[in-house]
Design a protein around this motif. Sequence first.
Motif, short mmCIF file in Angstrom:
data_model
loop_
_atom_site.label_atom_id
_atom_site.label_comp_id
_atom_site.label_asym_id
_atom_site.label_seq_id
_atom_site.Cartn_x
_atom_site.Cartn_y
_atom_site.Cartn_z
N GLY A 55 0.81 -1.21 0.00
CA GLY A 55 0.00 0.00 0.00
C GLY A 55 0.85 1.27 0.00
O GLY A 55 0.36 2.35 -0.32
N ARG A 56 2.12 1.13 0.32
CA ARG A 56 3.05 2.27 0.34
C ARG A 56 3.93 2.31 -0.91
O ARG A 56 4.92 3.01 -0.94
CB ARG A 56 3.94 2.18 1.57
N GLY A 57 3.58 1.52 -1.91
CA GLY A 57 4.38 1.49 -3.14
C GLY A 57 5.43 0.39 -3.09
O GLY A 57 5.35 -0.52 -2.28
N LEU A 58 6.44 0.51 -3.96
CA LEU A 58 7.51 -0.48 -3.99
C LEU A 58 8.40 -0.30 -2.78
O LEU A 58 8.76 0.82 -2.42
CB LEU A 58 8.36 -0.33 -5.25
N ARG A 59 8.77 -1.43 -2.17
CA ARG A 59 9.67 -1.37 -1.02
C ARG A 59 10.45 -2.67 -0.90
O ARG A 59 10.05 -3.69 -1.41
CB ARG A 59 8.91 -1.07 0.25
N TRP A 60 11.56 -2.58 -0.20
CA TRP A 60 12.39 -3.76 0.04
C TRP A 60 11.81 -4.58 1.17
O TRP A 60 11.31 -4.04 2.16
CB TRP A 60 13.82 -3.36 0.38
N ALA A 61 11.89 -5.88 1.02
CA ALA A 61 11.51 -6.83 2.06
C ALA A 61 12.39 -8.05 1.89
O ALA A 61 13.12 -8.18 0.90
CB ALA A 61 10.03 -7.21 1.92
N ARG A 62 12.35 -8.94 2.85
CA ARG A 62 13.07 -10.20 2.75
C ARG A 62 12.06 -11.33 2.69
O ARG A 62 11.00 -11.25 3.31
CB ARG A 62 13.99 -10.39 3.96
#
Length: 122
Positions: free
Chosen positions: A90-97
């Motif tokens: 919901g906050r756009g593209l983001r880094w995650a694992r």
Amino acid sequence: MPLFLYGTLLDRRVLARRSGDPRLALRLRPAALHGHARVVFRGTAYPTLARHAGGVVEGALVRPGPSAMAALRRYEGACYRLIPLRVRSGRGLRWARAWMVPRRMAAPDEWRPGLTHGSRPG
């Protein structure tokens, strides 16, 4: 960095039991991983991720505390590795694992909850 969950840990009861944190499931936020597919971890009943052009894996983001993260690492076992990926939330593209097994351990079959694909290795 948050965790991207895409398989058995999306079940709130499994997440609570395996993490030791019954409130962790309340913090799940929808997310999607593009360019991948949810496939079978060869010889098991569990999923993993594999690159797949045009694929989309629906899942959720969560930020476990240190003790919950340690418990989740034990649950995932030695074959899974935490890999950084870009997901859409919901906050756009983001880094995650996300936990993934090496490509050679991924079967081409689509994984779906409730299907029996084999048994978990020793």
